[in-house]
Design a protein around this motif. Structure first.
Motif: not given
Length: 674
Positions: A110-123
């Motif tokens: 959860s720590v990494t997921l929350n830090a990433q936010g929307a970044e994984p779909i940004r591109e």
């Protein structure tokens, strides 16, 4: 199905069920599950299940909780043990233990997921936003489809229903975020539609869009989805196999439908327009094409962006996952609490690596004796259904002969596949949770699309061994019973035969009857969509099924809301057929034997029907009742028991139900189809 659609590298070869396992004894029928203050003739469902319902209050993370859910939880706990064990195995890159462990741990972080936010779909959001013309739009829609995200429609590859030995690409209506057209067209759904708008707005806001952009996205998505809803076939029409089959040359489709730049779309997917296609809902595509004339490119881009964000939301930060739950879980289903992270991460891992985990599941949890006993039961049920077909008073000899040929041609799958799927080409990497979900979806879609124009693999399974369910597939004329359903209360090695026939026996009979329900009867013994009935027999069949439709239409599931007898007809036919066939199979099994003495005060006939009712025990939220009445082709559990049993004469005899009892239905109003 009874409740609607997978060589193991790095692990020692597992080729069968392994050693015999002995589980703890489970009571055949637990009297504490019953409510003896209710008589069988008043409400048989509550008589059989009232105690269970009282002792199993609805957990906050469920919209309904019943026997299927309890067994699914058991299966998930078993998968958790397997996943935990995989973490201590060799983690060499590309091996199954590494893939299982990495994907599960990403879902738990959860720590990494929350830090990433929307970044994984940004591109990919930027790629959609950069689309500048019709050609690029078609390519982007194809890209999303290849990732398992389906704006507008679904493209899939399956058996050609009129040439069932060969696969063909097909197009099927889709694209509705709320899942069913009635949520868009019905005045009763206004509150849910408003909540849906808030959900869309929340997603775009979380993804970093301005308030103005989020509002524009809401307008664009609803504008397009309203058009899709108005063009969509109803649930009832979708059950008509003949109305949902139009085969044409790919080039003809490209030249006659203007919804997309089809050459670019199919080229991006790697499908050739030189091959034939099946258009499942031809009028849908025609009507949607016309309706889309006033939709701008920018509106379509927002619709695609929404599809991407919504698909990814459960696999992103807590803010996204909570927004997804608040609408789909709380508003639509009435659930009060999001499932714990470990359950969600396990379910995702199980979905992505289903047969890899299934192979380990079978080795660890599935006794060989279960498969042997099931084979025997299936043969007994098949013989009983053959006997019932032969004795049908309303069917001609010509159609009976064809029906017997189809029954004899059933393919039977029990427990697990004979050949396991190879996951070598699926990359699971330690980058982002969503990136792995995306690669898994592409892996599955690429495999599916690669089958176009090839012979149908009739050994393929459409459910994993750890799935608590069963199915009938008309195009392969097969019945399938995964390992996980072969446990109490469905199948109990310690139970008397009457109880097992009332539970797993009815499941077997149910799936067999699907081959002859209002949809299945349209397919012949080879799995081809082919009218093998005489016109007179088809008319007599409809006369009987119309009565069943009316019976279920009369059931008020909520104030002013009634069950949909037409939409649930196939499952209702199968429930009734399963009971009648299994009851006969049980009686046949007693030939040459003494009838068993009553157990705990109940005769074998009574235990058969109590056992049947037991598997449908559940508690359910009001919101879920309304949602399932719209979306689920199965009747609610209570109605699968009470309404179905009222048509079976033997049930009246078993419990001495007479006129004046609430469960009583006059003989002239009863109907048996099979």
């Amino acid at each position: 199905m009874i409740v609607s659609a997978l060589l193991l590298a790095g692990v020692a070869g597992l080729t069968g069920c392994g050693k015999e396992k002995k589980s703890a004894s489970v009571p055949a029928l637990d009297p504490t599950n019953m409510d003896l203050s209710v008589t069988p003739g008043t409400d048989f469902y509550r008589f059989a299940n009232g105690g269970w319902m009282k002792n199993n209050p609805l957990p906050e993370q469920y919209s309904r909780y019943g026997i299927f859910d309890r067994l699914a939880d058991t299966s998930l706990d078993q998968i958790r043990t397997i996943v935990d064990e995989a973490a201590s195995m060799d983690q060499t890159e590309g091996g199954i233990p590494q893939k299982i462990t990495t994907l599960y741990q990403l879902g738990m972080d959860s720590v990494t997921l929350n830090a990433q936010g929307a970044e994984p779909i940004r591109e990919e959001l930027a790629q959609i936003a950069a689309v500048k013309d019709r050609k690029e739009l078609a390519a982007m829609i194809a890209t999303l489809h290849n990732e398992g995200i389906f704006p507008y429609f679904v493209t899939f590859v399956d058996a050609d229903e009129k040439n069932s030995s060969m696969n063909i690409a097909a197009l099927f209506q889709a694209g509705l975020g709320m899942g069913d057209r009635d949520y868009y067209l019905s005045e009763e759904s206004k509150e849910i539609k408003e909540a849906y708008k808030n959900y869309i707005r929340s997603l775009f806001t979380l993804a970093g869009y301005s308030a103005e952009q989020a509002d524009e996205a809401v307008r664009a998505v609803l504008k397009i989805e309203d058009k899709i809803a108005r063009a969509s076939y109803s649930r009832e029409v979708l059950r008509d196999s003949h109305k949902n089959y139009t085969k044409m040359a790919g080039k003809e489709w490209v030249s006659t439908n203007d919804l997309l730049d089809w050459d670019t779309y199919f080229g991006t997917l790697g499908l050739s327009t030189d091959e034939d296609l099946v258009i499942k809902q031809q009028d849908f595509f025609r009507d949607l094409t016309s309706a889309m004339k006033d939709v701008t490119l920018d509106e379509q881009k927002l619709y695609l962006e929404y599809n991407l964000i919504s698909a990814a939301a459960p696999y992103l930060s807590d803010d996204f996952a909570n927004a997804d739950f608040d609408f789909f879980g709380r508003t639509m289903s009435g659930r009060q609490e999001l499932q714990p992270r470990w359950k969600r991460a396990l379910s995702t891992t199980d979905s992505a690596l289903s047969e890899a985990l299934g192979q380990l599941y079978v080795e660890k949890y599935f006794p060989a004796s279960s498969k042997e006993k099931m084979s025997e039961l299936v043969a007994n049920l098949q013989a009983a259904l053959s006997e019932r077909i032969e004795e049908l008073p309303w069917m001609s000899e010509e159609t009976k002969t064809r029906a017997q040929e189809k029954l004899a041609a059933f393919r039977v799958k029990i427990g697990y596949p004979e050949r396991w799927r190879d996951y070598s080409d699926l990359d699971i990497k330690n980058d982002s949770y969503w990136a792995n979900i995306r690669r898994s979806n592409i892996f599955d879609m690429n495999y599916t699309l690669s089958q176009a124009g090839k012979p149908v693999d009739k050994d393929k399974w459409h459910m994993s061994p750890q799935t608590v369910n069963a199915y009938y597939n008309p195009t392969t004329n097969e019945i399938c019973f995964p390992a996980a359903i072969l446990q109490p209360p469905f199948f109990n090695a310690d139970a008397d035969d009457a109880v097992n026939y009332g539970a797993i026996g009815v499941v077997i009979g149910h799936e067999m009857t699907h081959g002859f329900d209002d949809q299945g009867r349209n397919y012949d013994k080879e799995g081809n969509l082919n009218d093998w009935w005489t016109a007179e027999d088809a008319a007599r069949f409809k006369e009987r099924t119309d009565i069943l439709v009316d019976q279920f239409n009369a059931v008020e599931v909520a104030p002013g809301v009634y069950a949909n007898g037409s939409y649930t007809l196939g499952e209702n036919i199968a429930d009734q057929g399963g009971l009648l066939v299994s009851r006969l199979a049980y009686e046949n099994s007693l030939e040459g034997k003494e009838r068993p003495e009553p157990i705990d005060g109940y005769t074998d006939a009574q235990r058969f029907y109590i056992s049947y009712a037991t598997v449908w025990a559940q508690n359910i939220r009001p919101e879920e009742i309304l949602r399932l009445t719209k979306l689920d082709p199965h009747s609610l559990g209570k109605n699968r028991v009470n309404v179905t049993l009222r048509n079976i004469d033997d049930f009246y005899t078993a419990f001495d139900i007479t006129e004046g009892d609430a469960m009583y239905l006059a003989p002239e109003n009863r109907v048996n189809v099979w």
